[in-house]
Write an enzyme that holds these catalytic residues in place. Sequence first.
Site, PDB file in Angstrom:
ATOM      1  N   GLU A   1     -25.341   7.785  19.275  1.00  0.00           N
ATOM      2  CA  GLU A   1     -25.867   8.940  20.024  1.00  0.00           C
ATOM      3  C   GLU A   1     -27.202   9.414  19.455  1.00  0.00           C
ATOM      4  O   GLU A   1     -27.350  10.560  19.035  1.00  0.00           O
ATOM      5  CB  GLU A   1     -24.859  10.089  20.003  1.00  0.00           C
TER       6      GLU A   1
ATOM      7  N   GLU B   1     -17.894   5.083  24.486  1.00  0.00           N
ATOM      8  CA  GLU B   1     -17.083   6.276  24.209  1.00  0.00           C
ATOM      9  C   GLU B   1     -16.791   6.997  25.506  1.00  0.00           C
ATOM     10  O   GLU B   1     -17.712   7.289  26.272  1.00  0.00           O
ATOM     11  CB  GLU B   1     -17.827   7.270  23.308  1.00  0.00           C
TER      12      GLU B   1
HETATM   13  C1  BG6 Z   1     -19.393  11.762  20.230  1.00  0.00           C
HETATM   14  C2  BG6 Z   1     -19.422  11.161  18.848  1.00  0.00           C
HETATM   15  O1  BG6 Z   1     -20.262  12.814  20.232  1.00  0.00           O
HETATM   16  O2  BG6 Z   1     -18.250  12.363  20.686  1.00  0.00           O
HETATM   17  C3  BG6 Z   1     -18.087  11.071  18.154  1.00  0.00           C
HETATM   18  O3  BG6 Z   1     -20.082   9.923  18.828  1.00  0.00           O
HETATM   19  C4  BG6 Z   1     -17.271  12.283  18.513  1.00  0.00           C
HETATM   20  O4  BG6 Z   1     -18.311  10.923  16.783  1.00  0.00           O
HETATM   21  C5  BG6 Z   1     -17.015  12.285  20.003  1.00  0.00           C
HETATM   22  O5  BG6 Z   1     -16.088  12.397  17.798  1.00  0.00           O
HETATM   23  C6  BG6 Z   1     -16.153  13.442  20.495  1.00  0.00           C
HETATM   24  O6  BG6 Z   1     -16.652  14.639  20.021  1.00  0.00           O
HETATM   25  P1  BG6 Z   1     -15.762  15.655  19.191  1.00  0.00           P
HETATM   26  O7  BG6 Z   1     -16.696  16.677  18.715  1.00  0.00           O
HETATM   27  O8  BG6 Z   1     -14.767  16.176  20.153  1.00  0.00           O
HETATM   28  O9  BG6 Z   1     -15.151  14.876  18.099  1.00  0.00           O
END
Ligand code: BG6
Length: 478
Positions: A183, A377
């Site tokens: 990201e 993701e």
């Molecule tokens: C993304 C990241 O922003 O979202 C992850 O690459 C992160 O590391 C994921 O865990 C979900 O976000 P969060 O803050 O709910 O863990």
Amino acid sequence: MKKYSFPKEFLWGGATAANQIEGGFGEGSKGLNIADVLPGGKERLTILQSPGFNFEIDRDKYDYPNHEAIDFYHRYKEDIALFAEMGFRVFRMSIAWTRIFPNGNELEANEEGLAFYDRVFDELHQHGIEPVVTISHYEMPLTLVKDYGGWRNREVITFFERYVNTIFHRYKDKVKYWVTFNEINSGFIMPIQGLGFSIQKEEDKYQPTFQAFHHQFVASSIAVKACHEIIPGAKIGCMILYAPVYSYDSNPENVMYALEEERLFNYFCADVQVRGEYPAFIERYFKEHGIQINMKDGDLKLLKEGRVDFIGFSYYMSRTERKDKTDLEQSQGNLIGGVKNPFLKASDWGWEIDPVGLRISLNQLYDRYQVPLFVVENGLGAHDKVEEDGSIHDDYRIDYLRDHIKAAGEAIEDGVDLMGYTIWGCIDLVSASSGEFSKRYGLIYVDKHDDGSGTLERKRKKSFYWYKDVIASNGEKL
Ligand code: BG6
């Protein structure tokens, strides 16, 4: 129900990051990194979004959940066996830079750290799972942050180059999918994790942010070139946080505003990493914000030569914008801001749920770049309840994932070249923005709680069995 045709070789799997799963604090001569100094709980987000963080551990005041995380460092065999049971074709993980170079600036790599990832990759291969490896996922060595100022310092490129050359040589027969910076554009909103520094209280954020981005772009190009040279046939991608920006209404002023926000946040970094040059629109922005990038001779040539092979991106939400936000309710949880979209529901953490937005994102990205895309993701952070018999009925997660996978299937029909889809937090882990265990994304439950209690026992959720069928049917059975 409509059946979707995913490509035969589609890369189904799950995604994680070292700092959010491994634990093994200080073990194997691992050095401290940024995630090690971030406390758990709601205060983490305030720290991430405010200036002036000091990067110190204060155990009297805070807990540090990443230190133990879910103990993947010791339990990786059990976890990989569960991933294999679901039929994962790939597992996205990251290498902790500080296991390989504990301070980041050593001349020699740490053999114990290298050997650990050998064991993990071997275990994955034994189960027929290909690793997709992120080189830097929010875990810059603390020494580089404190003594060098993170990515605002050009010298860090040299240390990164040593790190990537080391891991490419070491794992050239074990890893064929690589991702440079997780990201990368999150540096706009959370420079601590993304760029390795905290904006000082009275400092103007623009110059250091864009200078740090430039150093990362150069570093990314160095990594791409090295990867292609050292591991012929490997694919290396960038990784952006993508959230399509909608105009709140049809007022052209608002449409233009949404477009500007979209170009800057969603496209600026990818433009440089995919096209190998700074986009035309950024010149005006630089002028208006007094930004002057210090470049070295050869940087622009390097950017051109080190273009990524694919775009990896995370997708969790869309964003709705109006130039004048007076009288409009802000979106409650979206980290990237915006106003509340009246058409969307939100997660337990206020992240607006928008599966159609994924189809829109895939089409927008493919229209712009025409390179393969990879959803590395996507997932739902939610509270889960363990029933008395030990079962976990996470139908809300299944609904979320089903709708997003359908959207990906639609995008493939639209003509998008999509390589794969990895569910974020396929096993419960520490949240990056809030440091909580209770924000669970997993298909596998981990008995670990925000107060530090828990046995770390793993349990299959209902979504585990559902995803197993999805993969076995190559996306036909949703
Ligand atoms: C993304 C990241 O922003 O979202 C992850 O690459 C992160 O590391 C994921 O865990 C979900 O976000 P969060 O803050 O709910 O863990």
